[in-house]
Scaffold this motif. Structure first.
Motif, PDB file in Angstrom:
ATOM      1  N   PRO A 118       0.831  -1.216   0.000  1.00 38.95           N
ATOM      2  CA  PRO A 118       0.000   0.000   0.000  1.00 38.95           C
ATOM      3  C   PRO A 118       0.862   1.260   0.000  1.00 38.95           C
ATOM      4  O   PRO A 118       1.929   1.304   0.612  1.00 38.95           O
ATOM      5  CB  PRO A 118      -0.791  -0.120   1.317  1.00 38.95           C
ATOM      6  N   THR A 119       0.399   2.283  -0.703  1.00 43.01           N
ATOM      7  CA  THR A 119       1.147   3.533  -0.795  1.00 43.01           C
ATOM      8  C   THR A 119       1.027   4.349   0.486  1.00 43.01           C
ATOM      9  O   THR A 119       0.153   4.100   1.327  1.00 43.01           O
ATOM     10  CB  THR A 119       0.625   4.383  -1.968  1.00 43.01           C
ATOM     11  N   GLN A 120       1.910   5.319   0.619  1.00 44.67           N
ATOM     12  CA  GLN A 120       1.876   6.187   1.790  1.00 44.67           C
ATOM     13  C   GLN A 120       0.572   6.984   1.834  1.00 44.67           C
ATOM     14  O   GLN A 120       0.007   7.194   2.913  1.00 44.67           O
ATOM     15  CB  GLN A 120       3.080   7.137   1.748  1.00 44.67           C
ATOM     16  N   ILE A 121       0.109   7.415   0.657  1.00 41.50           N
ATOM     17  CA  ILE A 121      -1.166   8.137   0.588  1.00 41.50           C
ATOM     18  C   ILE A 121      -2.287   7.269   1.135  1.00 41.50           C
ATOM     19  O   ILE A 121      -3.180   7.743   1.868  1.00 41.50           O
ATOM     20  CB  ILE A 121      -1.484   8.545  -0.872  1.00 41.50           C
ATOM     21  N   TRP A 122      -2.282   5.983   0.796  1.00 43.39           N
ATOM     22  CA  TRP A 122      -3.328   5.065   1.272  1.00 43.39           C
ATOM     23  C   TRP A 122      -3.308   4.974   2.794  1.00 43.39           C
ATOM     24  O   TRP A 122      -4.357   4.964   3.435  1.00 43.39           O
ATOM     25  CB  TRP A 122      -3.123   3.679   0.652  1.00 43.39           C
ATOM     26  N   TRP A 123      -2.122   4.888   3.377  1.00 43.11           N
ATOM     27  CA  TRP A 123      -2.024   4.794   4.833  1.00 43.11           C
ATOM     28  C   TRP A 123      -2.607   6.038   5.506  1.00 43.11           C
ATOM     29  O   TRP A 123      -3.359   5.928   6.483  1.00 43.11           O
ATOM     30  CB  TRP A 123      -0.557   4.625   5.253  1.00 43.11           C
ATOM     31  N   TYR A 124      -2.276   7.231   4.973  1.00 50.45           N
ATOM     32  CA  TYR A 124      -2.812   8.464   5.544  1.00 50.45           C
ATOM     33  C   TYR A 124      -4.337   8.491   5.426  1.00 50.45           C
ATOM     34  O   TYR A 124      -5.056   8.780   6.391  1.00 50.45           O
ATOM     35  CB  TYR A 124      -2.225   9.682   4.812  1.00 50.45           C
ATOM     36  N   SER A 125      -4.819   8.199   4.241  1.00 44.22           N
ATOM     37  CA  SER A 125      -6.256   8.249   3.989  1.00 44.22           C
ATOM     38  C   SER A 125      -7.014   7.241   4.839  1.00 44.22           C
ATOM     39  O   SER A 125      -8.043   7.564   5.454  1.00 44.22           O
ATOM     40  CB  SER A 125      -6.533   7.991   2.501  1.00 44.22           C
ATOM     41  N   THR A 126      -6.513   6.012   4.877  1.00 43.60           N
ATOM     42  CA  THR A 126      -7.200   4.959   5.623  1.00 43.60           C
ATOM     43  C   THR A 126      -7.201   5.246   7.120  1.00 43.60           C
ATOM     44  O   THR A 126      -8.217   5.032   7.802  1.00 43.60           O
ATOM     45  CB  THR A 126      -6.529   3.594   5.351  1.00 43.60           C
ATOM     46  N   SER A 127      -6.082   5.735   7.642  1.00 42.64           N
ATOM     47  CA  SER A 127      -6.007   6.058   9.075  1.00 42.64           C
ATOM     48  C   SER A 127      -7.010   7.144   9.446  1.00 42.64           C
ATOM     49  O   SER A 127      -7.732   7.031  10.444  1.00 42.64           O
ATOM     50  CB  SER A 127      -4.588   6.509   9.434  1.00 42.64           C
ATOM     51  N   LEU A 128      -7.067   8.204   8.639  1.00 39.86           N
ATOM     52  CA  LEU A 128      -8.017   9.285   8.891  1.00 39.86           C
ATOM     53  C   LEU A 128      -9.458   8.787   8.791  1.00 39.86           C
ATOM     54  O   LEU A 128     -10.311   9.118   9.627  1.00 39.86           O
ATOM     55  CB  LEU A 128      -7.802  10.426   7.893  1.00 39.86           C
ATOM     56  N   SER A 129      -9.738   7.970   7.776  1.00 39.63           N
ATOM     57  CA  SER A 129     -11.100   7.494   7.550  1.00 39.63           C
ATOM     58  C   SER A 129     -11.573   6.563   8.658  1.00 39.63           C
ATOM     59  O   SER A 129     -12.707   6.662   9.130  1.00 39.63           O
ATOM     60  CB  SER A 129     -11.180   6.772   6.193  1.00 39.63           C
ATOM     61  N   ILE A 130     -10.692   5.652   9.092  1.00 37.35           N
ATOM     62  CA  ILE A 130     -11.070   4.718  10.164  1.00 37.35           C
ATOM     63  C   ILE A 130     -11.269   5.472  11.480  1.00 37.35           C
ATOM     64  O   ILE A 130     -12.214   5.201  12.229  1.00 37.35           O
ATOM     65  CB  ILE A 130     -10.008   3.621  10.318  1.00 37.35           C
ATOM     66  N   LEU A 131     -10.390   6.431  11.764  1.00 39.12           N
ATOM     67  CA  LEU A 131     -10.552   7.247  12.973  1.00 39.12           C
ATOM     68  C   LEU A 131     -11.858   8.030  12.902  1.00 39.12           C
ATOM     69  O   LEU A 131     -12.597   8.130  13.895  1.00 39.12           O
ATOM     70  CB  LEU A 131      -9.365   8.205  13.123  1.00 39.12           C
ATOM     71  N   GLY A 132     -12.148   8.574  11.727  1.00 37.38           N
ATOM     72  CA  GLY A 132     -13.407   9.302  11.549  1.00 37.38           C
ATOM     73  C   GLY A 132     -14.606   8.410  11.753  1.00 37.38           C
ATOM     74  O   GLY A 132     -15.593   8.798  12.391  1.00 37.38           O
ATOM     75  N   CYS A 133     -14.533   7.186  11.235  1.00 38.88           N
ATOM     76  CA  CYS A 133     -15.618   6.222  11.394  1.00 38.88           C
ATOM     77  C   CYS A 133     -15.819   5.882  12.869  1.00 38.88           C
ATOM     78  O   CYS A 133     -16.950   5.791  13.354  1.00 38.88           O
ATOM     79  CB  CYS A 133     -15.301   4.958  10.589  1.00 38.88           C
ATOM     80  N   LEU A 134     -14.712   5.727  13.587  1.00 42.65           N
ATOM     81  CA  LEU A 134     -14.782   5.422  15.018  1.00 42.65           C
ATOM     82  C   LEU A 134     -15.454   6.548  15.788  1.00 42.65           C
ATOM     83  O   LEU A 134     -16.345   6.321  16.616  1.00 42.65           O
ATOM     84  CB  LEU A 134     -13.370   5.175  15.552  1.00 42.65           C
ATOM     85  N   LEU A 135     -15.050   7.788  15.515  1.00 43.61           N
ATOM     86  CA  LEU A 135     -15.635   8.942  16.201  1.00 43.61           C
ATOM     87  C   LEU A 135     -17.104   9.134  15.830  1.00 43.61           C
ATOM     88  O   LEU A 135     -17.903   9.563  16.650  1.00 43.61           O
ATOM     89  CB  LEU A 135     -14.839  10.207  15.858  1.00 43.61           C
ATOM     90  N   LEU A 136     -17.441   8.797  14.596  1.00 46.97           N
ATOM     91  CA  LEU A 136     -18.812   8.967  14.128  1.00 46.97           C
ATOM     92  C   LEU A 136     -19.767   8.044  14.861  1.00 46.97           C
ATOM     93  O   LEU A 136     -20.899   8.415  15.174  1.00 46.97           O
ATOM     94  CB  LEU A 136     -18.882   8.702  12.618  1.00 46.97           C
ATOM     95  N   PHE A 137     -19.306   6.823  15.156  1.00 48.97           N
ATOM     96  CA  PHE A 137     -20.195   5.822  15.750  1.00 48.97           C
ATOM     97  C   PHE A 137     -20.000   5.622  17.245  1.00 48.97           C
ATOM     98  O   PHE A 137     -20.785   4.919  17.874  1.00 48.97           O
ATOM     99  CB  PHE A 137     -19.995   4.463  15.064  1.00 48.97           C
ATOM    100  N   ILE A 138     -18.967   6.246  17.823  1.00 49.76           N
ATOM    101  CA  ILE A 138     -18.632   5.960  19.217  1.00 49.76           C
ATOM    102  C   ILE A 138     -19.737   6.384  20.186  1.00 49.76           C
ATOM    103  O   ILE A 138     -19.881   5.838  21.274  1.00 49.76           O
ATOM    104  CB  ILE A 138     -17.289   6.627  19.598  1.00 49.76           C
TER     105      ILE A 138
END
Length: 297
Positions: A118-138
């Motif tokens: 996976p590219t570095q861009i993918w890691w940044y995007s996925t980390s932000l998105s998963i954290l956002g998903c966690l905060l959205l549903f927490i």
């Protein structure tokens, strides 16, 4: 714009998936979630089969049966895994674990089996998105971390990730419509026995028919066709991360149609999700020819 079109196909697919929760909330009370999932595949598979027959794009010559069966089984398993997870451990944890684990598992599968790091861009995007998903549903729903429920949620994430990786090898060689039509009609056949286990009388009501048609045609047929079209030009790991627009859509629909309210934490999650998805759209990956999954399977 042309380079980002595949990414937008996947985003539109995720938006269609995001309507699933609201639609189920408006379904008859007697409709069991697993029965709804089986009905969704039955209607969606039938719709796609009719479409491919009408367009004359069905060509089974040299069709990879083994790969198709793997994709179909993954999609069939995703339904009971996800709905069981939500039932056992609550909507919040079930959704976060299932949706959040899928991008990570997809990236791991590509890395281990297809040798595509996976590219570095993918890691940044996925980390932000998963954290956002966690905060959205927490702050949504009851929190009851049932171990078996969490395991079911991880199973849902794994089956969706596997479906995505395997399907990409199919849409690179065959028309997207043919691929989703065959995969989903087979998935529907695998889940057909469930239709005889649960009470299906709800499907005869107006809301039952409406729910079944929307979930089958829009949230399955149209959504997965768009997802397949985008998947032909976008890596599997990137596609699964872009699919995190699904909970974002579900959250907004909950606010506008179900009277739900988002907390400040949830809004922060929305912002992070938008940032994560935006990173992938603004800097799309170049299409790369991957090794065929059949070699691995």
């Amino acid at each position: 714009m042309k380079n980002t079109l595949p990414a937008f196909f996947i985003l539109f697919a995720a938006i269609c998936w995001g309507t699933t929760g609201t639609t189920q909330a408006l379904a008859p009370d007697t409709a069991h979630p697993i029965a709804v999932g089986a009905t969704r595949l039955a209607v969606g598979g039938s719709f796609l089969l009719i479409m491919v027959l009408l367009t004359g794009k069905l060509d089974l010559k040299n069709w990879p049966i083994k790969t198709t069966l793997v994709a179909s089984i993954c999609m069939a398993l995703y339904q009971p895994f996800f709905f069981s997870a939500v039932t056992l451990t609550g909507v919040a944890i079930g959704t976060v674990v299932a949706i959040g684990s899928a991008p990570i598992l997809s990236g791991a599968i590509e890395w281990i089996f297809l040798k595509k790091r996976p590219t570095q861009i993918w890691w940044y995007s996925t980390s932000l998105s998963i954290l956002g998903c966690l905060l959205l549903f927490i702050t949504k729903g009851s929190v009851q971390a049932d171990p078996f429920g969490v395991l079911m949620a991880i199973g849902a994430g794994l089956t969706f990730a596997c479906y995505t990786v395997v399907s990409r090898s199919l849409v690179e060689r065959y028309s997207s419509l043919s691929v989703v039509a065959i995969v989903f009609i087979l998935s529907a056949i695998f889940l057909a026995p469930l239709l005889f286990i649960f009470d299906m009388s709800w499907i005869l009501s107006v809301s039952g028919v409406t729910t079944s048609l929307h979930l089958g045609i829009v949230a399955t047929g149209v959504a997965y066709l768009l997802f397949a079209k985008g998947l032909a030009k976008v890596s599997s790991s990137t596609a699964v991360t872009l699919a995190l627009a699904e909970p974002l859509t579900a959250a907004f629909l909950g606010v506008f149609f179900l009277g739900e309210k988002l907390t400040s934490t949830s809004w922060l999650g929305v912002i992070l999700l938008l940032c994560g998805i935006g990173i992938l759209i603004m800097k799309p990956q170049k299409s790369q020819s991957s090794k065929q999954v059949e070699e691995v399977l």
